[in-house]
Design a protein around this motif. Sequence first.
Motif, PDB file in Angstrom:
ATOM      1  N   GLU A 125     -18.903   5.400  12.343  1.00  0.00           N
ATOM      2  CA  GLU A 125     -17.621   4.858  12.788  1.00  0.00           C
ATOM      3  C   GLU A 125     -16.521   5.904  12.913  1.00  0.00           C
ATOM      4  N   SER A 126     -16.682   7.056  12.260  1.00  0.00           N
ATOM      5  CA  SER A 126     -15.626   8.056  12.293  1.00  0.00           C
ATOM      6  C   SER A 126     -16.206   9.438  12.056  1.00  0.00           C
ATOM      7  N   SER A 175      -4.006   7.479  13.237  1.00  0.00           N
ATOM      8  CA  SER A 175      -5.414   7.746  12.930  1.00  0.00           C
ATOM      9  C   SER A 175      -6.358   7.600  14.110  1.00  0.00           C
ATOM     10  N   THR A 176      -5.969   6.847  15.147  1.00  0.00           N
ATOM     11  CA  THR A 176      -6.886   6.628  16.272  1.00  0.00           C
ATOM     12  C   THR A 176      -6.241   7.050  17.585  1.00  0.00           C
ATOM     13  N   ASN A 177      -7.078   7.332  18.563  1.00  0.00           N
ATOM     14  CA  ASN A 177      -6.602   7.712  19.893  1.00  0.00           C
ATOM     15  C   ASN A 177      -5.784   6.596  20.537  1.00  0.00           C
ATOM     16  N   SER A 178      -6.230   5.361  20.378  1.00  0.00           N
ATOM     17  CA  SER A 178      -5.516   4.240  20.993  1.00  0.00           C
ATOM     18  C   SER A 178      -4.121   4.083  20.385  1.00  0.00           C
ATOM     19  N   ASP A 179      -4.003   4.329  19.073  1.00  0.00           N
ATOM     20  CA  ASP A 179      -2.691   4.253  18.419  1.00  0.00           C
ATOM     21  C   ASP A 179      -1.770   5.374  18.908  1.00  0.00           C
ATOM     22  N   GLN A 201     -10.244   7.889  26.166  1.00  0.00           N
ATOM     23  CA  GLN A 201      -8.988   7.256  26.578  1.00  0.00           C
ATOM     24  C   GLN A 201      -8.619   7.549  28.032  1.00  0.00           C
TER      25      GLN A 201
END
Length: 373
Positions: free
Chosen positions: A90-91, A189-193, A212
């Motif tokens: 997941e990461s 912490s995430t690309n979408s954020d 993205q």
Amino acid sequence: MKKRLIAVLLAASMVFSLAACGGKSSESETEEDKVKTEGTEETKEDDVEKPEVDTIHWARANSGNILVTVAKQQGYFDEVGIEVIEDPVESSAAALTALQTGQVDVTSNQGTNNPLQFIAEGSDFTIVGGYMLKGMYIVGKKETEYKDVTSLKGSKFAYAGVHPVVGMALLDAGIDPMDENQIEWLSYSTNSDRLAAVVAGEADYAVLSGDQLFAVGNNDQIEIKAWLDDLVPNYGCCRMNMNTEFVKQNPITVKLLLKALIRAEQWYLANTEECVSILAKEIGADEDYVAAYLLNENYVSSVDPCKNAVIKTWNGMVQMKFIDQEAADSINIEDHINTELYKAALDECVEEYYDEDPEFYDGRIQFFEENDQ
């Protein structure tokens, strides 16, 4: 009648004479040829290089690994006697922890700075190859002016701390990336954020990855300001990591694995559009989503270890204090980069498959000379 009888007796005596002198019938000759052929086949089989272990567990990120997928589908892993099992993670932290604990044998989608951080903290990893050479980028709103890396001075930048490649470029431009008065790093912490932060005006810029590109391309407020390769050429986006002990104990396995991946890289570059549907099906995504990064000319793969880029990243992380001085003094990072096995795999591919794509193999040879010597 008498003459016919003499002829028959003469023929019989000739057969007996051949048998007495060790002559063989056509049936016995066929049997001997069969034995010789079987012996030759056994010799050829014995000459085939076999991996020390035939099963490899690979940490699979959400975006997958097109080179692994191609090597499976084209039978390149089968040809070298290796089965690759992809285990979802997941990461980046989860993938590298799984490598550290021996749950997986390879990671490849976790950047360069992440495995280097693990090495600095005591993990005995060796970088043996790579996946993505470049493909990350800086985004901002269309109205935000960007000329070069100096435009980042005084900005709010969305990332999980200081981004090492951007930080190295800032250092080269005389800007201290650790000085909050020169650049403010906002942690997401995430690309979408990070993308959402720029859209909302919370941040001026953000670093994003290939997953993205579809979202960025379909957002009329945002544009790509720079590719990280513009800031630090061939920065070695995602490196291929293994436990050092595994590499030492299984050098043939590692070399054959790299050999299959080099062939997969050649096939992928020659059939990129076909790979869009292949990878989309593999990861269960829309083809438009996959095409946004896989067909982008700035999204480039390379199995090459990129030794020089790894060393540059390590030195930059030390300078920016991501790696403390004690670790920097006690670790020779070159001991954690193995280029010999990749070079051996490349040499064998050149010898066996050069005529399939001379331009590709000439390019790989030149790239190695420029980036690993």
